[in-house]
Design a protein around this motif. Structure first.
Motif, PDB file in Angstrom:
ATOM      1  N   PRO A  41       0.821  -1.220   0.000  1.00 53.31           N
ATOM      2  CA  PRO A  41       0.000   0.000   0.000  1.00 53.31           C
ATOM      3  C   PRO A  41       0.854   1.269   0.000  1.00 53.31           C
ATOM      4  CG  PRO A  41       0.044  -0.982   2.186  1.00 53.31           C
ATOM      5  CD  PRO A  41       0.765  -1.940   1.272  1.00 53.31           C
ATOM      6  N   ILE A  42       2.161   1.111   0.148  1.00 51.30           N
ATOM      7  CA  ILE A  42       3.070   2.258   0.169  1.00 51.30           C
ATOM      8  C   ILE A  42       3.383   2.663  -1.270  1.00 51.30           C
ATOM      9  CG2 ILE A  42       5.362   3.066   0.852  1.00 51.30           C
ATOM     10  CD1 ILE A  42       5.227   1.017   3.162  1.00 51.30           C
ATOM     11  N   GLU A  43       3.197   3.954  -1.559  1.00 49.19           N
ATOM     12  CA  GLU A  43       3.503   4.476  -2.896  1.00 49.19           C
ATOM     13  C   GLU A  43       5.011   4.609  -3.053  1.00 49.19           C
ATOM     14  OE1 GLU A  43       1.527   8.232  -2.984  1.00 49.19           O
ATOM     15  OE2 GLU A  43      -0.437   7.360  -3.324  1.00 49.19           O
ATOM     16  N   PHE A  44       5.498   4.214  -4.223  1.00 47.31           N
ATOM     17  CA  PHE A  44       6.923   4.347  -4.512  1.00 47.31           C
ATOM     18  C   PHE A  44       7.115   5.340  -5.657  1.00 47.31           C
ATOM     19  CE2 PHE A  44      10.633   3.017  -7.080  1.00 47.31           C
ATOM     20  CZ  PHE A  44      11.611   3.393  -6.181  1.00 47.31           C
ATOM     21  N   VAL A  45       7.927   6.356  -5.397  1.00 48.20           N
ATOM     22  CA  VAL A  45       8.216   7.385  -6.395  1.00 48.20           C
ATOM     23  C   VAL A  45       9.724   7.439  -6.604  1.00 48.20           C
ATOM     24  CG1 VAL A  45       8.046   9.838  -6.973  1.00 48.20           C
ATOM     25  CG2 VAL A  45       6.226   8.740  -5.662  1.00 48.20           C
ATOM     26  N   TRP A  46      10.111   7.473  -7.871  1.00 53.50           N
ATOM     27  CA  TRP A  46      11.526   7.573  -8.236  1.00 53.50           C
ATOM     28  C   TRP A  46      11.727   8.915  -8.923  1.00 53.50           C
ATOM     29  CZ3 TRP A  46      15.690   4.627  -7.158  1.00 53.50           C
ATOM     30  CH2 TRP A  46      16.842   4.794  -7.924  1.00 53.50           C
ATOM     31  N   GLY A  47      12.560   9.746  -8.347  1.00 53.18           N
ATOM     32  CA  GLY A  47      12.874  11.033  -8.958  1.00 53.18           C
ATOM     33  C   GLY A  47      14.178  10.947  -9.715  1.00 53.18           C
ATOM     34  N   LYS A  48      14.135  11.288 -10.987  1.00 54.65           N
ATOM     35  CA  LYS A  48      15.375  11.331 -11.785  1.00 54.65           C
ATOM     36  C   LYS A  48      15.897  12.764 -11.765  1.00 54.65           C
ATOM     37  CE  LYS A  48      13.925   9.555 -15.625  1.00 54.65           C
ATOM     38  NZ  LYS A  48      13.867   9.049 -16.980  1.00 54.65           N
ATOM     39  N   LEU A  49      16.985  12.958 -11.059  1.00 51.13           N
ATOM     40  CA  LEU A  49      17.574  14.269 -10.887  1.00 51.13           C
ATOM     41  C   LEU A  49      18.420  14.627 -12.102  1.00 51.13           C
ATOM     42  CD1 LEU A  49      17.832  16.559  -8.845  1.00 51.13           C
ATOM     43  CD2 LEU A  49      19.718  15.311  -7.791  1.00 51.13           C
ATOM     44  N   PHE A  50      18.193  15.815 -12.637  1.00 54.05           N
ATOM     45  CA  PHE A  50      18.963  16.247 -13.802  1.00 54.05           C
ATOM     46  C   PHE A  50      20.236  16.948 -13.343  1.00 54.05           C
ATOM     47  CE2 PHE A  50      15.599  14.371 -15.896  1.00 54.05           C
ATOM     48  CZ  PHE A  50      15.943  14.208 -17.222  1.00 54.05           C
ATOM     49  N   PHE A  51      20.520  18.151 -13.702  1.00 54.61           N
ATOM     50  CA  PHE A  51      21.817  18.760 -13.394  1.00 54.61           C
ATOM     51  C   PHE A  51      21.659  19.863 -12.354  1.00 54.61           C
ATOM     52  CE2 PHE A  51      22.257  16.608 -17.355  1.00 54.61           C
ATOM     53  CZ  PHE A  51      23.523  16.036 -17.286  1.00 54.61           C
ATOM     54  N   PRO A  52      21.687  19.485 -11.056  1.00 55.77           N
ATOM     55  CA  PRO A  52      21.512  20.483 -10.014  1.00 55.77           C
ATOM     56  C   PRO A  52      22.759  21.344  -9.854  1.00 55.77           C
ATOM     57  CG  PRO A  52      21.958  18.356  -9.035  1.00 55.77           C
ATOM     58  CD  PRO A  52      21.859  18.143 -10.524  1.00 55.77           C
ATOM     59  N   TYR A  53      22.534  22.584  -9.460  1.00 60.91           N
ATOM     60  CA  TYR A  53      23.655  23.477  -9.150  1.00 60.91           C
ATOM     61  C   TYR A  53      23.245  24.362  -7.986  1.00 60.91           C
ATOM     62  CZ  TYR A  53      21.109  27.329 -11.273  1.00 60.91           C
ATOM     63  OH  TYR A  53      20.163  28.283 -11.536  1.00 60.91           O
ATOM     64  N   GLY A  54      24.231  24.900  -7.309  1.00 58.58           N
ATOM     65  CA  GLY A  54      23.958  25.806  -6.198  1.00 58.58           C
ATOM     66  C   GLY A  54      25.006  25.684  -5.118  1.00 58.58           C
ATOM     67  N   LEU A  55      24.798  26.453  -4.069  1.00 57.67           N
ATOM     68  CA  LEU A  55      25.750  26.501  -2.966  1.00 57.67           C
ATOM     69  C   LEU A  55      26.043  25.102  -2.442  1.00 57.67           C
ATOM     70  CD1 LEU A  55      24.403  29.621  -1.060  1.00 57.67           C
ATOM     71  CD2 LEU A  55      26.403  29.470  -2.537  1.00 57.67           C
ATOM     72  N   GLY A  56      27.317  24.849  -2.186  1.00 59.43           N
ATOM     73  CA  GLY A  56      27.731  23.562  -1.662  1.00 59.43           C
ATOM     74  C   GLY A  56      28.105  22.545  -2.725  1.00 59.43           C
ATOM     75  N   GLY A 108       5.501   6.165  -9.572  1.00 59.29           N
ATOM     76  CA  GLY A 108       6.220   6.124 -10.831  1.00 59.29           C
ATOM     77  C   GLY A 108       7.460   6.997 -10.824  1.00 59.29           C
ATOM     78  N   VAL A 109       7.851   7.406 -12.024  1.00 56.32           N
ATOM     79  CA  VAL A 109       9.097   8.141 -12.223  1.00 56.32           C
ATOM     80  C   VAL A 109       8.786   9.599 -12.534  1.00 56.32           C
ATOM     81  CG1 VAL A 109      11.184   8.297 -13.627  1.00 56.32           C
ATOM     82  CG2 VAL A 109      10.233   6.051 -13.071  1.00 56.32           C
ATOM     83  N   TYR A 110       9.477  10.488 -11.839  1.00 54.91           N
ATOM     84  CA  TYR A 110       9.336  11.933 -12.048  1.00 54.91           C
ATOM     85  C   TYR A 110      10.699  12.516 -12.380  1.00 54.91           C
ATOM     86  CZ  TYR A 110       4.589  11.954 -10.242  1.00 54.91           C
ATOM     87  OH  TYR A 110       3.252  11.739 -10.077  1.00 54.91           O
ATOM     88  N   ASP A 111      10.783  13.225 -13.502  1.00 58.42           N
ATOM     89  CA  ASP A 111      12.010  13.947 -13.843  1.00 58.42           C
ATOM     90  C   ASP A 111      12.071  15.206 -12.984  1.00 58.42           C
ATOM     91  OD1 ASP A 111      12.475  12.041 -15.751  1.00 58.42           O
ATOM     92  OD2 ASP A 111      12.175  13.371 -17.479  1.00 58.42           O
ATOM     93  N   ILE A 112      13.205  15.426 -12.334  1.00 56.64           N
ATOM     94  CA  ILE A 112      13.399  16.619 -11.517  1.00 56.64           C
ATOM     95  C   ILE A 112      14.447  17.484 -12.217  1.00 56.64           C
ATOM     96  CG2 ILE A 112      14.070  17.544  -9.267  1.00 56.64           C
ATOM     97  CD1 ILE A 112      13.069  14.901  -8.038  1.00 56.64           C
ATOM     98  N   GLY A 113      13.944  18.400 -13.012  1.00 65.11           N
ATOM     99  CA  GLY A 113      14.781  19.312 -13.782  1.00 65.11           C
ATOM    100  C   GLY A 113      14.002  20.599 -13.999  1.00 65.11           C
ATOM    101  N   SER A 114      14.581  21.482 -14.766  1.00 68.59           N
ATOM    102  CA  SER A 114      13.889  22.737 -15.075  1.00 68.59           C
ATOM    103  C   SER A 114      12.972  22.573 -16.284  1.00 68.59           C
ATOM    104  CB  SER A 114      14.910  23.835 -15.363  1.00 68.59           C
ATOM    105  OG  SER A 114      15.610  23.544 -16.567  1.00 68.59           O
ATOM    106  N   GLY A 115      13.234  21.532 -17.074  1.00 69.11           N
ATOM    107  CA  GLY A 115      12.480  21.339 -18.307  1.00 69.11           C
ATOM    108  C   GLY A 115      13.013  22.167 -19.455  1.00 69.11           C
ATOM    109  N   VAL A 116      14.114  22.888 -19.206  1.00 66.69           N
ATOM    110  CA  VAL A 116      14.720  23.759 -20.227  1.00 66.69           C
ATOM    111  C   VAL A 116      16.098  23.211 -20.581  1.00 66.69           C
ATOM    112  CG1 VAL A 116      15.560  26.087 -20.731  1.00 66.69           C
ATOM    113  CG2 VAL A 116      13.494  25.780 -19.346  1.00 66.69           C
TER     114      VAL A 116
END
Length: 181
Positions: A41-56, A108-116
């Motif tokens: 009953p637990i939902e499973f979500v997979w986030g595909k991380l694109f090219f993050p940038y920022g402090l650290g 399901g799978v979610y793309d985590i990006g800006s879309g640009v």
């Protein structure tokens, strides 16, 4: 209840690009985790991380490398034709929170990006334009055999359907980031 795990855009492969060990490992991890939660009953979500940038961020990544290049030096971008989807770390956090806080079922799978998608050459020019004084940027189009497609841009429609939109523009993110240097 919901489990969220993060993968990588390195999973976005095509038949024309051979899988790297890194890509295969990420894909295998996603499949293993998805099978664990398949009849749960637990939902499973997979986030595909694109090219993050920022402090650290590691100083050997593209944006910090340019920001740390002195005005008297040159920065060479060897694969300026490659197109990538850069996303500010603050937007990564809000994207994950949109998944966590969603009131409707999310799986399901979610793309985590800006879309640009922007070429690395364009990214170099944008970063350099935020720097005063700027360095000399040399753009080259050397053959690329890095194991990823030449164009890697996230499909953020599933995320935007949850009400999320990226808020930090590339220029604003870079201007904030350069305070570190």
């Amino acid at each position: 209840q919901r489990v969220i795990a993060l993968g990588s855009c390195a999973e976005n492969v095509s038949s024309s690009v051979p899988l790297t060990l890194y890509s295969e490992t990420k894909i295998s991890a996603r499949r293993c985790l998805a099978s664990l939660f398949q009849s749960s009953p637990i939902e499973f979500v997979w986030g595909k991380l694109f090219f993050p940038y920022g402090l650290g961020e590691s100083l050997d990544k593209l944006i910090p490398k340019i920001l740390s290049t002195a005005s008297s030096e040159s920065f060479v971008c060897r694969h300026s034709h490659l197109v990538r989807d850069f996303i500010h770390i603050d937007d990564v956090v809000t994207a994950i929170m949109a998944i966590v806080e969603s009131k409707r079922p999310v799986e399901g799978v979610y793309d985590i990006g800006s879309g640009v998608g922007r070429s690395l050459g364009e990214i170099c020019r944008i970063v350099n334009s935020c720097c005063q004084p700027s360095c000399r940027i040399i753009l080259a189009n050397e053959p690329y055999c890095g194991g990823l497609p030449e164009r890697l841009v996230g499909n953020i429609q599933p995320l935007t359907s949850l009400g999320w939109v990226p808020k930090v523009s590339l220029v604003d993110g870079i201007n904030d980031y350069k305070k570190q240097f």
